[in-house]
Structure formats: structure tokens, C-alpha cells
Design an enzyme around this catalytic site. Structure first.
Site: not given
Length: 1499
Positions: A510, A513, A611
């Protein structure tokens, strides 16, 4: 780039051209067998050289990849790290009680929000929906205890199971969850993965209160203090607005328009910013600093002088940031201040004046800090207003309504766990460590930020500029650079990782990045120690594929999440399938050992992720089915989110959703909270998932996407072994069909092949039901939509197809034309298609015949009991009957050579002719197409369009006799099958046939060559093909006939006269310009190339015949330059005879019983200089007598005028140039010859331009003495005598004269006063050897050219080793180019490195290529240069020799690269300066290849 590898593969590291020959060491952290992986432990890989030869073209080190994960490698050059990268080895997933393999491309994943599964004992009933609908992998959001926000990703305790899963009877434990996961794997054939969240923890995490150092707080990150002050001020503004205290200033609690926003901006800029004075955190207390400065100035004269010396004149006064970030706590460097502001005296006035200057500078610096802070504040208010617009006003935003403390003006950036005070009182706490440690930064993400930069670290102003899209329920975690920086946090998260890896088959990273990449590396290493085949997925929001690749490589991400919802129309959705899903249909078969090509990361392609917003909100309910089908047709892992299949018309929020998922109930009547195949598209999803898994398991790895019209996408999955296809036609519904127009006219579709069945057809339909009402307890979907589904039916039973017809597109290609009737928006139909039965049979039998070349073709092959008799014989047996001369015709032959036989090279329309008529012409093109699968290339178009190229290949060979025709017949028999398969498959099978034949033919050629070639490296073998390429037999013999009494001369029957004639191999000087007719054979070129191309390769008979044939043309003591069959020979070169003599000597040394050649009969075409041409056998002499005659003539002196002198034989030469002279200097023993109007040596460019007035003038006037012939002496008995007029001279006497004069006259001494130097004024390079001696233009002697290394190789005893080495070093520095040697010193005034023979202007030095040998870089001299370096370096010493070998290998590697990349598969005659391509050069030149082979032979 991404390097994805499969377990079981061998990865080889090979040296590129710049590294060959150098001391390269490869390191990797891939563990050795039996060792445990340690990311920081690197080991060296050992080099393997299969041939054991000195060149590095085959040298490699390897890894046998047996362990999945991310591994690093790097290489060093000496002690310096020079480059490296990462390898990602994909895991192999196992499922079921039998542990069978689940291929990555078969994955069908569904995401579940764990908190919506309810109590643990109810999970199976809810998860069963995924099982029944065909999913084989479940993705759980975190199962840990959640934070106060109830977000699935805000975890209060990473080690504790969410207590909500327990009930009053039993507590749910990790063991319970692990047991369920194992049951799903063994009984349901489903794997389970879950998220790991490393970047943040819930604000209310108990362990965080105990260990506040784990967050970015104001103690360990004081740079955040100004941002915290601003954050608190905005919180207090929230209270004021919520309480209505800002209404008077134009900001009510409900913000609705631009006027409210402008007033809000005004309050912040005019009230808040002036009050909190953030700039003071970055400024200096002026009075305090001036006082300190003044005190230092008045400390004393001695100290004043000492301290007033600036240590660095480039240092300027600047503000030093206070590390504690106190207001006005910054300072300046007083030493720099004292060195900058110096009073002119020690008096009070001077000191005061100096202090004023200092004060003014500090004020300027403070003002700059003020301006910088104002820029930050301006950005902050812009971001704040933008957030308010999205949250309160925007149509696509959440519309939070009234500003309140629950829904503040903006999300708070920092925690504040204390009683609310005034802004001033709260600020006082930031300097109290016991309180400031609990003021922690929240996590979030920054749009457009560099994901490799930590936005919470010093140097970032993200929090101050309010650029963070903040998650107010989570605290960003502060790991530092290593575990020692925050021991508790690393240990806590390590344990969290171990729990996850113990119980789950994979993880989703999760917020990948924004997770510090070194932290993720560490944690994944921990996970893989517990579960080696860990499936790792992540969704990256970098917007940059190169950045994505960094994460994929370093973390070993198996699949990157990609989402179909990002597509704005059906065309883009189809493009995503093509981008992420497999090879193109009809792709070429790649070789087992092949260079790694850059790849994109393997995808987990999802129709929707959890999401993002529901597609029904952005598209329509009708689109769920076709988009799911399109995604499933991608050749990669696929997935969806729970709720998509049930047609839930809203996003299932990871934060606010508290209802449970529905349970599975197969009964007809459903209660609230239950679903079955009547719900949404669940029935369709089962069929879709089954199909996706089947396609992946059965190797349908080729994909074709066809955009039929604006809304219809057809996706084909093709199996390259069986050539079955599955075609899905999907009519999307990005617009709601109820409110938007869709045409009822659907284009007809043509599907190539035979439709075996309709795998499924499905339509989204409405049904009568109560309107959708959101269930209070269970997540429910639209009740008024369902689908019609029919599976495994025949076309005639389809309700979507109106009619289907069959058409014939080609002789063996059938196409089914489909006319649709009810392909309404939201519909899909999937066809299973096979080839026409006859085509299927042809493919199977073709594959069976290809098994002899590769076992790859076993799959899908069919026995061929009725094949042509020739096909029952292995091709290797047929090819073994070919001679090397035959192979020249089968593999090569350029346009001019073919035209002699009445043919030509195949011309590809809209492209260009092939370089060769033989197979190499085709293979060169296919070698570029194959790795890239460039099926749109004109070459492939031509194959698909007709049989012209196929017939050309076989018919060309059949038209020749003998073994060549047999090869042609074999190809024709294979092409019978090829012509019976669909046209779109012809390029890949044509390639497969030719690759098999070509590689077999190469082996046949190499097996007929010397052991040096057979046991040689790939470079040696590929260079040796130049011997086949350039040595051939044409329709007309280029060589004069040999003596009839000579044994082993090849003969053939003349096709016209039917009489026996000689057919000796001749050597072409270069292709394409010197390949046929009288311009094919040249004496100089032939004998420079002969040692490398024929002797080194073991072609002794051909070498003998060429030596004797040229010997038969001896006239005036010379060998002709242009042979012209002997009858049209030109005796205008003085060096060809010496190259001929050198080859005789080489033959005697290399060939077993080589001295026998000296007694071979030479049939003299010109027994006397004035003879007319005589037939072979008229006058025969042993070769040694012909040699003696050549030497005798030179000693007596040669002086004649060329026959037929004039423009009929040379239109550029002046009359005097046709006078040929040569002889021996009595005093020195040197050969001399020529005049100022002719060219007798290899630098023989004659001026051609009237405009430039250089016509008839040699570009390099060389009335010089040659020293090359000295090497001939040892091969002749020194007792032999011959007469020169009245004298009798022995060879020994001649030898001593040369030895005594050579260095004295040719070496340019380093001593300017050397008495042997006749023209010291012309010397401009010393310690070199002259290019000539006694040239007609004296300055020519002193030009630095690449000729002296030739003498060093053939007669090294003439040279003093130390002098030779110095001269070679100068040549290397000045003349060495990438591929060749500059033909003239670049410092010379007439140097020009670009050869343009077409340019005709008034420039004397370059017009019409006058600079042919005045700078362009010729390849053949480089061989002698490298060989000379090797020879003399051995004499200098072992260290120098070792360095020389490195240098030689490095130079040769560039030739290897050129050879491999050249479509001619050769080395050129010359290049322009610095290795640039020269269009006037031959593309492949005999002597260029020959000398490189000789160099490798020396190595």
C-alpha cells in the site's frame, strides 16, 4: 528498464564492445547455492569462455535463477564500479491440495474490504461468492485493528487481528486466519494476499504514544515547526468560521461561491500570516547579531587582523538556519563577517560605520528570507483554497457542507493531543520536548512529487506550502536510513511483515510510491525469507514508467496494478489490453539463447480498484460486463473489486463503509444480504474468469485488438502452438444507453478461420424490480439489472448473431463473416476459432518437420506419413553435400553476381532490394524484425500478400544443379505446407524454416574449415563466413586456367558448349562494387586477404589455385593489379607481386607439406614479356622458377609502357603515367619505382577532376622505395644466385644490404641533429618510420601514415623493438579510429577524413574523392597495426603485453559489433573520420575481414 526472469532460466552476462579485453568483474547479491540471501552481500561471478580463445566475444558469466525476488548486479572495471542493474525473478505460485502451478497470467483476483466481511465465522459464506464466480485469488485489505477513522488503511496495531472479527464465543487469531487461508488454497484452489502498510500508522496507535520517535515530530524534525504553527493557526480559523465569527468578513460556515473563497483568502493573508510571522523562523535577530559583531571587532588589534583573513574568497555572508527553528534564532558566520566588513581604523567611528554596513547586509538577508517565506505562504493559501473548492463546492467532490470541527476548513497536518489553547500558548509548547514529541506529521501524498524523495525530511517544504493531500487519521512513520536509526519501529514492522508472510501467499504494497524504498526492500527481504515464492503487487502513481521500473526492480514487484477505469473510451481500453497483455498474433519464435529485451512490468489488470469511484457513476451499468470481458482478454493477471460484479452503484468507501458483504445462496429466492447467479453479472463473471484461466493455462499468449467502431472492441487471444484463437467481441457502454444514442447498425465482422463454437454470449438487460435502495446492513447492487448468458453453443443457436457466412480470402484461408442482430450496448460474444482443417493439418505437419531444428515445435505437431521423400531425410544430411563454393551461392551473392547468371536480388516493394540473393539477404532483415516482432515491416507485408518471395527462395536454388538444387527442392517441399496456412502466420513460419536451414548451413560451412574456425569463438566463426561470402564461382571464370597437369583442379560442364571447363573459386575484392566481371579479382586485394580468408580458415586448395593462377600471369616480373582474366590484366602496381610472394611463404608455413607448392606447375600465359596470351598447358614451369624470375627481373630493372596505353584503359591517367619502372637500388638493396604521374602501391588514388585541376595527378605521389619485400628473403635459399648485368648477387648479400640501411634511412630520429636525415626541415613527427624513402615529393616521406606496421609484421627483424614500440604508440594516438586507421596524420595540412567521390568542385584536395587516402579510415591497415602491437609488446615485457592484449580485444570488439549489426555481415572497406559511415565504401571488403581474422589467429 525491467528485466523479468522466470525461475529455471539461465541469465548470462556478456561483455559489450567497450569492455571486451578489459579486467571486468561482475558482482551480484544473488546467493550462491546453499546460501541465504543478504541484500548487502555481493559475490563475484566467474567467467566462462567456451572456446578458450583470447577474444571475448563468447565470454560470459551466468546465474542459474532458482530463487524468486529482486537481485542486484554491478560490474567493475579494475577497482572502479562502472554500471549495474536489477534482476526480478518471478515467483511460481502453487495452489490446490496437489500444489499445482498457478501461472501468473491465470490469476483472477478479487479485492475484499476486510472490515466488510463481518465476524470471522461468517467469512466463508461471504468469500464463497468469489469462489463460485471463478476467482482464484483474494486480496484482503489489512486485517489488523483499525484506527479511530475506521479507514481500512489506518491501522492502530499492526500485530493484532481486528477484534471486530471475534465474537463473544471465540477470539479470532492469526492462526485462525492462517487456517482459513490454507483451506482456501487446498479446497477452493484460491490463494490469498493482503496489504502491508509501512508508511503510516493510525493516530491513536498505542505503541506510537510509547515511542513518539517513530513519527516525524517537532523534536526529531524541528524543520516542521513553522508548518505546525501555520497548521494550528488554520485550526483556530476553523473554529472561528464554524462559530460564525468570520461572517462579518465574508466567510460563513457554509462556503458556496468564489466570493466566500476570496474573503477566506483575504483573512489568511491579512490576518493570520501577519500574526504568526512565519518568516521569523528563518531570520536573524539583527540587534543581537550586530552587538556580537561589534563585540568581536573591539576585542583587540591582533585578534582583529587574525580574524579578518578570509579562509575562502568565494565564501559570502549568508544566513545559517537555526537547527532548533526558534524565532529569530538563525545566525551568520562571524568569521566571514569579520573578513567581509573590515573597519579602516580601530577608532569608534570606523567600527560604528562597519557595524552599520553589517546591519544593512543582515537586513538584506532577512528581507530575502521574508520574500521566500511569502512565496511559500502564497502557495499555501492557493493549495488551501483548492482543497476547500474540491471538498465543499466541486460537483465531483464530497461536498462536506458546513465547516465544523468534525469537518474542518482543511485537514490538520499535525497531531495535537493536548487541551486547546491560544495560538501563542500552543506555540510555546514546540520548544518543550516532552510535549513537542507528540506533535507528529500526518501522512498523505503530494501530486506530481518525486516519489523517491521523502517529503517529510529536511529540505522539503511540502508541509509549510500545504501541498500535502493529507490523511488526518494517520501519522507518517520516520524510519531513518537503517534499523539503528529507529530500532523500535524497524523491529515492530519486521514482526508485522513476518506475520503477514507466514499466513499469506502474497502482499500488496500500500502507498508504495511514498514508502521509503529502502524500508520496503528490507521488509520484503524479511518476507521472502519466510515465503520464497511471495507474490508482490503494488499500485504506483508516479505517472512515469521509468520511475515505476525503479520500484519494480528494487522491490521485486511481480505485478503492477493497472486499471481499466483510467480509459476514457473503448479505444483506450483496448489499447491498455494490447499494452499490458501479451505478444502480437503471429509473433516470431525467439531463440533459446537471446539478448534480454526491455520489457514492461507484468500487469495485474483490474477493471476497478477499491480506491476509485464506481464505474456505474462514470459510465453506465451496461458497461460492467463488456469492460470485464475486455480486461479478462488481456494476457496478464486480472482482477476486480468486490461490488463491481453485483453492480453496486457507488464506491464502497474504505473509510466510511460499515455494512457487510452479501453471502452466497444458490437458491432461487434471495433474502437481504444474499446473492447468486441472478445477481448483477455474477454468472457472466464465472464464465469470464474460467475463460481467462483457460487461455493463460493453454498458452494463448498472443493478442490482437481491433477497434471495430466507436464502441465495439474485438480482442483475439491466440495460441502459437495449436493456432487456435478465442475472439471476444464487446460492445461497451461508456454512455448510458437510456440517455445517449447508440446506432442499431453494427458493422459486420470477418473472423479468419473456422468458428468451432460460441464460447459464451451475454447481454446486460433490465428486469422489473423495485428501484435501488441502499440496504442498511448489507452492501447491495442494482436489482433491476441482470444478464442473459448462454455458453458453448453453435452459431446457429446464437441470439446475438443474425447470420454467419463463409468466404475465402485466399487459397487456403477461410473467413467467417458475422452479421450481428442484437449486439446491444453491454453485450459480449466470444468465439472459439480454429484454422480451416486443411490449414490446421498443414501447420501440424510443418511443425513436425521443424522439430529437427527445435523441440519447441513438438507442441501442435502432427505426423506426416505422406510427405515428400526429400523431407524424410534430415536437412543436415542434405546440406552436408554442399561445398563451400556451393554455400556461397546458397547463402550469399550480391546483385551484380546474380545478374551475371541472369537473376538478381529480391526487391521488397515499398522498401528496398535484399543485400544478397541467398539466405543471408533474408536473414539480415529478419534478424532486425524478429526481436521486436515488427510484423508491420514491408518484408512481412510482402510475405502475407503473396508467394513471390517464397517461390524466389526455392526456385533460385532449384535452377542450379547438384547439391544446391537439392536444398532448393527441400525448401520447396517445406513451402508446400507454408502456402496452405493462413497468410498472417506465414512470416513466423517462413522465419522458422529459414532459421533452421540457415543455422544448419552455417554448421556445414564451419565443419569444412580449419580447427581454428571450428573451435573458435562466435566472432571467429562469423568472420570466417567472409571466406564463403567473398569466395565463389560465377557463370564465367575470373581466374586464368591452371595447368592441365595440376591435380585436384575443379571442373564443370559448360551449360552452352557442354564441354568440361575449370571452375576455380575466385576472391572478390569487395561487395558490391568489386564483385563481378573483370573488376572482381585484384592482385593486391587478393593476396592481402588470402592468408586470413583462405589459409587461416583451412581452404588450402582454393588458396593454392589462386596463387598459381596469378603466378601464371606474371609479366615484366610483376603480378597484375586488375586481373581481368589475365587477358585484360593491368601491370600498373609494384606491390602486388610482393603480396603474392608473401602469400606463398605463408602457404609454405601454414599448410601441411606446404613446400610442395613450389614444385606445382604454373601455366605461363605470358612466357615472355612480349608474348601473346597462351592457352593453359602451353608453357608450364614450377612455381619456384616463376618466383626466381620475379626476383631476377627486379634486380635487372623493370621498365615498360603499359599495353594499349591511353584513355581506353584509364581515362584519367596522363601519358607519362603509363610508363612503369621498378628496380633495386644497388647501394641499399631497396626496391624503387614509379614516377610522379602513376600510382604503384595501395594508396593509388588518381585525380579525376577537371574543375579542381587534379586530373591525372596521383593524390599520394610515391616514387619511393618499398621495404615490404624483405620478408621474401628467408624463403629462398641464400646460396641461390642471380645476375644483374655483369654482377652476381646472392640473396644473402641483398639481405645484408637491406638490414644495414633500413633503420638508418627509414627511422625519423628523436635527435634533431641526426646526420642521416636529408631533410630535417620537413620533419614534423619524430620517433616514427617514414612512409617512403626518396619520394618524388620529399615531404611525402615524412607524412605519418599507417603503412610501417605492415613491415613490422612481415619483417619484424628490421626494427629495433624500443623504436618500433614508440612509433606504434604515436600511430595509436594519431591514427587509430573506431574501426580503421586514418590514412594520414590529422595534423597534416591536407588531411580530410570524409571521402565523397561524387563531389566535383574546385577544391584540389578533395574534389572527386582526391582525399581517398588522405584521412579516411581504412580497415585493413588496422590488422597489421594490432598484430605489430602484439608482436613488439611481447618483446617489451609481460606487463606491456597484457595491456596490449586488453587494447587489441577492445578494438576488435568494435569490429564484432559492426559485423553483427551489418546487413551485409561483413566489414567495410573504409569509414569516414571517427568511424562514420561512408556511402562510397564497399560494405564488405575481403582484406578488411582477412586481416581481422589474422589478428584473432595471432591472439
Amino acid at each position: 528498464r525491467v528485466i523479468n526472469m522466470v525461475k529455471g532460466f539461465e541469465l548470462q552476462f556478456r561483455l559489450g564492445p567497450t569492455l571486451q579485453g578489459k579486467p571486468v568483474t561482475v558482482y551480484t547479491n544473488y546467493p550462491a547455492s546453499g546460501e541465504v540471501f543478504d541484500r548487502h552481500k555481493f559475490r563475484t561471478l566467474s567467467w566462462h569462455n567456451p572456446t578458450g580463445k583470447e577474444d571475448d566475444s563468447d565470454k560470459y558469466c551466468k546465474l542459474d535463477l532458482q530463487i524468486s525476488g529482486s537481485y542486484q548486479y554491478y560490474f567493475s572495471l579494475g577497482n572502479e564500479k562502472s554500471g549495474g542493474g536489477y534482476i526480478v525473478v518471478d515467483p511460481i505460485l502453487h495452489v490446490g491440495a496437489d500444489n499445482h502451478v498457478l501461472p501468473l497470467d491465470c490469476v483472477t483476483l478479487q479485492t475484499f474490504l476486510a472490515k466488510c466481511l463481518g465476524p470471522f465465522h461468517e467469512w466463508e459464506d461471504r468469500l464463497k461468492v468469489a469462489k463460485e464466480t471463478g476467482y482464484n485469488m483474494i486480496h484482503f485489505t489489512p486485517l489488523q485493528k483499525l484506527g479511530l477513522s475506521r479507514s481500512c488503511y489506518s491501522l492502530a496495531d499492526q500485530l493484532e487481528v481486528n477484534p471486530e472479527f471475534s465474537n463473544h464465543n471465540k477470539k479470532c487469531t492469526w492462526s485462525d486466519i492462517g487456517a482459513l487461508v490454507e483451506k482456501l488454497k487446498n479446497e477452493w484452489n484460491m490463494l490469498c494476499i493482503t496489504d502491508v502498510v509501512y508508511n503510516h500508522t493510525a493516530t491513536n496507535s498505542e505503541w506510537l504514544r510509547m515511542h513518539p520517535e517513530c513519527g516525524y515530530n517537532l523534536v526529531n524534525s524541528p524543520h516542521l515547526k513553522p508548518a505546525w504553527v501555520l497548521d494550528r493557526a488554520l485550526w483556530h480559523l476553523t473554529g472561528m468560521v464554524a462559530d460564525g465569527k468570520c461572517i462579518a468578513k465574508g466567510v460563513p460556515p457554509l462556503i458556496e461561491n468564489d466570493q466566500h473563497l476570496n474573503c477566506l483568502r483575504k483573512i489568511i493573508c491579512e490576518d493570520i500570516y501577519p500574526k504568526i510571522k512565519l518568516w521569523e523562523f528563518f531570520q536573524v535577530d539583527i540587534n543581537k547579531a550586530v552587538q556580537q559583531f561589534k563585540s568581536l571587532l573591539t576585542q583587540g588589534k591582533g585578534q582583529l587582523c587574525k580574524m579578518s583573513t578570509k579562509s575562502d574568497p568565494n565564501q559570502h555572508l549568508q544566513i545559517l538556519q537555526d537547527p532548533d527553528y526558534r524565532r529569530l534564532g538563525c545566525t551568520v558566520d562571524m568569521n566571514i563577517a569579520l573578513a567581509t566588513f573590515i573597519p579602516h581604523s580601530n577608532g569608534p567611528a570606523a567600527i560604528e560605520e562597519c557595524c552599520n554596513w553589517f546591519r544593512k547586509r543582515i537586513e538584506e538577508l532577512n528581507a530575502e528570507q521574508y520574500r521566500q517565506t511569502c512565496h511559500h505562504q502564497e502557495q499555501a493559501v492557493n493549495c488551501l483554497v483548492g482543497t476547500v473548492v474540491y471538498e465543499r463546492i466541486a460537483c465531483n467532490g464530497p461536498k462536506l457542507g458546513l465547516i465544523s470541527r468534525k469537518h474542518p476548513l482543511v485537514t490538520r497536518y499535525f497531531t495535537y493531543p493536548f487541551k486547546e489553547l491560544t495560538v501563542e500558548e500552543e506555540e510555546a509548547m514546540i520548544h518543550q520536548p516532552d510535549k513537542a514529541c507528540y506533535f507528529m506529521a500526518h501522512n498523505g501524498w503530494v501530486m506530481g512529487d518525486d516519489p523517491l524523495r521523502n517529503f517529510a525530511e529536511p529540505g522539503s517544504n511540502v508541509y509549510l506550502r500545504r501541498e500535502l493531500i493529507c490523511w488526518g487519521d494517520s501519522v507518517k512513520l520516520r524510519y531513518g536510513n537503517k534499523p539503528e536509526d529507529c530500532p523500535y519501529l524497524w523491529a515492530h514492522m519486521k514482526k508485522y511483515t513476518e506475520i503477514t508472510a507466514k499466513y499469506f501467499h502474497g502482499v500488496r504494497l500500500d502507498n508504495c510510491h511514498s514508502t521509503p524504498i529502502h524500508v520496503a526492500e528490507y521488509m520484503l527481504d524479511t518476507a521472502r525469507k519466510l515465503r520464497a515464492d511471495l507474490y508482490v503487487v503494488a499500485e504506483l502513481f508516479t505517472g512515469n514508467e521509468e520511475l515505476d521500473n525503479i520500484f519494480v526492480n528494487r522491490l521485486g514487484i511481480t505485478s503492477l496494478i493497472r486499471e481499466a477505469m483510467t480509459a476514457y473510451n473503448s479505444h483506450e481500453e483496448g489499447r491498455l489490453v494490447y499494452r499490458f497483455g501479451g505478444e502480437p498474433v503471429g509473433s516470431f519464435v525467439q531463440p533459446r539463447l537471446r539478448p534480454l529485451m526491455p520489457a514492461i512490468a507484468h500487469a495485474l489488470f483490474m477493471d476497478i480498484t477499491h480506491d476509485n469511484e464506481c464505474p456505474i457513476q462514470h459510465r453506465s451499468a451496461y458497461d460492467a460486463l463488456p469492460s470485464a470481458m475486455i480486461v479478462a482478454m488481456a494476457c496478464c493477471a486480472t482482477g476486480s473489486t468486490k461490488g463491481y460484479d453485483e453492480l453496486v452503484p457507488h464506491q464502497i468507501s474504505v473509510v466510511s463503509e460499515e455494512r457487510f458483504y452479501a453471502k452466497w445462496n444458490p437458491a432461487a429466492h434471495l433474502s437481504s444480504g444474499e446473492v447468486n447467479f441472478q445477481t448483477g453479472i455474477l454468472a457472466g463473471r464465472l464464465a469470464i474468469n474460467r475463460l481467462h484461466q483457460e487461455l493463460g493455462a493453454k498458452g494463448f499468449n498472443q493478442v490482437y485488438v481491433d477497434q471495430v467502431d466507436e464502441d465495439i472492441v474485438a480482442v483475439t487471444r491466440h495460441c502459437p502452438n495449436t493456432h487456435q484463437s478465442v475472439v471476444a467481441v464487446c460492445r461497451t457502454a461508456f454512455r448510458d444507453p437510456k440517455t445517449c444514442f447508440y446506432s442499431k447498425e453494427v458493422p459486420e465482422m470477418c473472423i479468419p478461420g473456422k468458428i468451432d463454437e460460441v464460447v459464451l454470449e451475454a447481454r446486460t438487460i433490465e428486469r422489473s424490480a423495485s428501484p435501488y435502495k441502499k440496504d442498511l446492513h448489507f452492501i447491495n447492487g442494482l436489482p433491476n439489472f441482470t444478464m442473459e448468458l448462454r455458453e458453448h453453443i453453435q452459431i446457429k443457436d446464437s441470439k446475438i448473431i443474425k447470420q454467419a457466412g463463409t468466404a475465402i480470402k485466399g487459397p487456403n484461408e477461410f473467413v467467417q463473416e458475422i452479421e450481428f442482430e442484437r449486439l446491444t450496448p453491454g453485450s459480449v460474444i466470444v468465439f472459439r476459432v480454429s484454422l480451416d482443417p486443411k490449414a490446421q493439418e498443414a501447420v501440424g505437419m510443418l511443425r513436425s518437420h521443424l522439430i529437427q531444428f527445435s523441440s519447441h515445435f513438438k507442441s501442435g505437431s502432427l505426423p506426416d506419413d505422406h510427405s515428400a521423400p526429400l523431407l524424410k531425410t534430415p536437412f543436415s544430411s542434405i546440406a552436408s553435400k554442399l561445398t563451400l563454393a556451393d554455400l556461397n551461392q546458397v547463402l550469399y551473392r550480391c546483385e551484380a553476381e546474380e545478374q551475371e547468371d541472369g537473376g538478381g536480388c529480391y526487391n521488397i516493394p515499398n522498401w528496398s532490394p535484399l543485400k544478397y540473393a541467398g539466405l543471408q539477404g533474408l536473414m539480415s532483415v529478419m534478424a532486425d524484425i524478429r526481436p521486436k516482432n515488427d510484423l508491420g515491416h514491408p518484408f512481412c507485408d510482402n510475405l502475407r500478400s503473396g508467394d513471390w518471395m517464397i517461390d524466389y527462395v526455392s526456385n533460385r536454388l532449384i535452377s542450379r544443379a547438384g547439391a544446391i538444387a537439392e536444398v532448393g527442392k527441400w525448401l520447396k517441399a517445406m513451402f508446400v505446407y507454408l502456402k496452405r496456412i493462413p497468410r498472417y502466420l506465414i512470416p513466423c513460419y517462413f522465419d522458422a524454416i529459414l532459421v533452421g536451414a540457415y543455422t544448419t548451413l552455417l554448421d556445414v560451412g564451419w565443419n569444412q574449415m580449419s580447427s581454428f574456425v571450428q573451435n573458435g569463438s562466435t566472432f571467429v566463426k562469423h568472420l570466417s563466413l567472409g571466406s564463403i561470402q567473398l569466395c565463389g564461382i560465377g557463370k564465367y571464370s575470373c581466374l586464368p586456367d591452371l595447368s592441365p597437369s595440376l591435380h585436384d583442379v575443379p571442373y564443370r560442364l559448360n551449360e552452352v558448349t557442354n564441354e568440361k571447363e575449370q571452375c576455380c573459386v575466385s576472391l572478390a575484392a569487395g561487395l558490391p562494387h568489386f564483385s563481378s566481371g573483370i573488376f572482381r579479382s585484384w592482385g593486391r586485394d587478393t593476396f592481402i586477404a588470402l592468408r586470413g580468408l583462405l589459409l587461416v580458415t583451412g581452404r588450402y586448395l582454393e588458396a593454392r589455385n589462386i596463387i598459381l593462377a596469378f603466378g601464371g600471369t606474371l609479366r615484366h616480373g610483376l603480378i597484375p593489379n586488375l586481373l581481368g582474366g589475365g587477358t585484360h590484366a593491368r601491370y600498373n602496381c609494384r606491390d602486388a607481386v610482393w603480396w603474392w610472394l608473401q602469400c606463398i611463404q605463408d602457404y609454405c608455413k601454414i599448410v601441411p607439406n606446404g613446400l610442395d607448392i613450389l614444385r606445382c606447375p604454373v601455366s605461363r600465359m605470358y612466357p615472355r614479356d612480349d608474348s601473346s596470351p597462351q592457352p593453359a598447358g602451353t608453357v608450364d614451369q614450377p612455381l619456384y622458377e616463376v618466383i626466381q624470375e620475379a626476383m631476377q627481373q627486379h634486380m635487372q630493372g623493370i621498365n615498360f609502357r603499359e599495353r594499349n596505353a591511353g584513355p581506353q584503359i584509364d581515362q584519367n591517367m596522363r601519358d607519362e603515367g603509363f610508363n612503369v619502372t621498378a628496380g633495386i637500388d644497388h647501394e641499399t638493396g631497396f626496391v624503387f619505382g614509379g614516377n610522379r604521374f602513376n600510382c604503384g602501391t595501395w594508396m593509388d588514388k588518381m585525380g579525376e577532376s577537371d574543375k579542381a585541376r587534379n586530373k591525372g595527378i596521383p593524390a599520394t605521389p610515391r616514387y619511393e622505395i618499398q621495404f615490404f619485400y624483405r620478408t621474401t628473403m628467408p624463403s629462398i635459399e641464400t646460396t641461390e644466385r642471380f645476375s644483374r648485368k655483369e654482377e652476381i648477387i646472392t640473396y644473402d648479400e641483398w639481405d645484408r644490404k637491406i638490414q644495414g640501411h633500413f633503420e638508418r634511412l627509414f627511422f625519423v630520429s628523436e635527435n634533431p641533429a641526426d646526420p642521416n636525415e636529408k631533410h630535417p626541415d620537413l620533419v614534423h613527427k619524430r620517433a616514427i618510420y617514414k612512409d617512403s624513402y626518396g619520394a618524388s615529393s620529399p615531404w611525402c616521406d615524412y607524412q605519418l601514415r599507417p603503412n610501417f606496421p605492415i613491415a613490422m609484421v612481415v619483417a619484424p627483424e628490421l626494427f629495433t623493438p624500443e623504436r618500433a614500440w614508440k612509433a606504434l604508440q604515436i600511430a595509436e594516438e594519431k591514427l587509430l579510429g573506431p574501426l580503421g586507421m586514418k590514412t594520414l596524420d590529422p595534423d597534416d595540412m591536407v588531411y580530410c577524413g570524409v571521402y565523397d567521390n561524387a563531389l566535383d568542385n574546385d577544391n584540389y584536395n578533395i574534389s572527386r574523392g582526391f582525399n581517398y587516402h588522405q584521412g579516411p579510415e581504412w580497415l585493413w591497415p588496422i590488422g597489421y597495426f594490432l598484430r605489430a602491437k602484439l608482436y613488439f609488446s611481447r618483446l617489451i615485457g609481460p606487463e606491456i603485453y597484457a595491456k596490449t592484449v586488453v587494447m587489441v580485444k577492445n578494438v576488435l570488439s568494435r569490429h564484432y559489433v559492426h559485423l553483427e549489426r551489418s546487413s551485409w555481415k561483413g566489414l567495410p572497406e573504409l569509414t569516414n573520420e571517427n568511424g562514420q559511415y561512408c556511402p562510397f565504401s564497399c560494405e564488405t571488403q575481403a582484406w578488411s575481414i582477412g586481416v581481422i581474422l589474422e589478428t584473432l589467429y595471432d591472439l
